[in-house]
Design an enzyme around this catalytic site. Sequence first.
Site, PDB file in Angstrom:
ATOM      1  N   ASP A 252       0.858  -1.187   0.000  1.00  0.00           N
ATOM      2  CA  ASP A 252       0.000   0.000   0.000  1.00  0.00           C
ATOM      3  C   ASP A 252       0.889   1.231   0.000  1.00  0.00           C
ATOM      4  OD1 ASP A 252      -1.981  -1.859   0.189  1.00  0.00           O
ATOM      5  OD2 ASP A 252      -2.807  -1.137   2.087  1.00  0.00           O
TER       6      ASP A 252
ATOM      7  N   ASP B  32     -15.310  -3.006  -2.077  1.00  0.00           N
ATOM      8  CA  ASP B  32     -14.978  -2.785  -0.671  1.00  0.00           C
ATOM      9  C   ASP B  32     -16.271  -2.552   0.091  1.00  0.00           C
ATOM     10  OD1 ASP B  32     -12.359  -2.810  -1.630  1.00  0.00           O
ATOM     11  OD2 ASP B  32     -12.323  -0.635  -1.870  1.00  0.00           O
TER      12      ASP B  32
END
Length: 252
Positions: free
Chosen positions: A8, A129
Site C-alpha cells: 500500500d 470494498d
Amino acid sequence: MEVIPAIDLLDGACVRLRQGDYGQVTRFSDDPVAMARTWRQLGARRLHLVDLDGARRGEPSNDDAIKAIVSTLEIPVQLGGGVRSVERAEDLLACGLDRVILGTAALENPQMVRALAQAHPGRVAVGIDARNGLVATRGWLHQSPMAATGLAASLDGSGVAAIISTDIASDGAMAGPNLAALRAMARASAIPVIASGGVATLPDLKALQGIRPPLAGVIVGRALYDGAITLPAALQTVAGVPTRVPGPGRSA
C-alpha cells in the site's frame, strides 16, 4: 488459491491502514521497490499494489514507485486506487501492469468498466470494498446504499477478470477474515473472487480454502509485515505442504 502480498503506497512509502482509516497509518518501509523485490525473492507469483493517495484524491501520486516496481519484477503486478477513467487505466496498463483494479468507477460508471474489460481481456479487475455489506467508495470515505453482492452480480458477463472483495472492518485488524461475507461474494457472481483483509494466521488461509465456490486468491498485508506469518509458510499452507518447524539444535 494464490497468495498475493500487498504493498500500500502513501506519499511514496509502504504503509498499512487499519480499517481504511487514514488516521491510523503504520509505515513499514520508505523503499517500496526493495519491498517488492523481497516478496518476489520469498516466492510471490503476483503482487498487489494500492495507491492510497489516488484512492483518496482521485489523482495519481505514486507513479514513480509504481513504474519502478513494474520494471524491476518479472511477475504480474496489479494495482488499484484512484483508477476512475479510461485514460488512467490505459496509461497504467501501458506501463506494464498486468491488471488495473477499478472500484469507485464500477459503481459510478459501470459502462466504462465494461468497455475497458472488453478492450483489455483479462486485464481489468473490480475492487468491491464493503462496510456492513454495503459498498464503500472513494478510498472508503463515501458509503453507498448498494449491497456488495448486488454489485458483484451485476458484473456477470462484463468481461471483468476478477473481483477483489474487501471487508473494511476486517482490513488491517488482524482478527481473521469475514468468512460469511466472502462466501456470499463467491456465490454472488461467476467471476473469480480474490479475498482481501483480515488474514492473521495460517489457519485463516485454510479456512479461506474451504469456501465454495473456491476463491481464486487472497491478498495478505499486515500479517506479513508484522511477522505473524511468513510468505513461504503461507505458500506452503495453501499448497498443502506441511510447514517444517525446526526442533532443538536444528537450523531452519
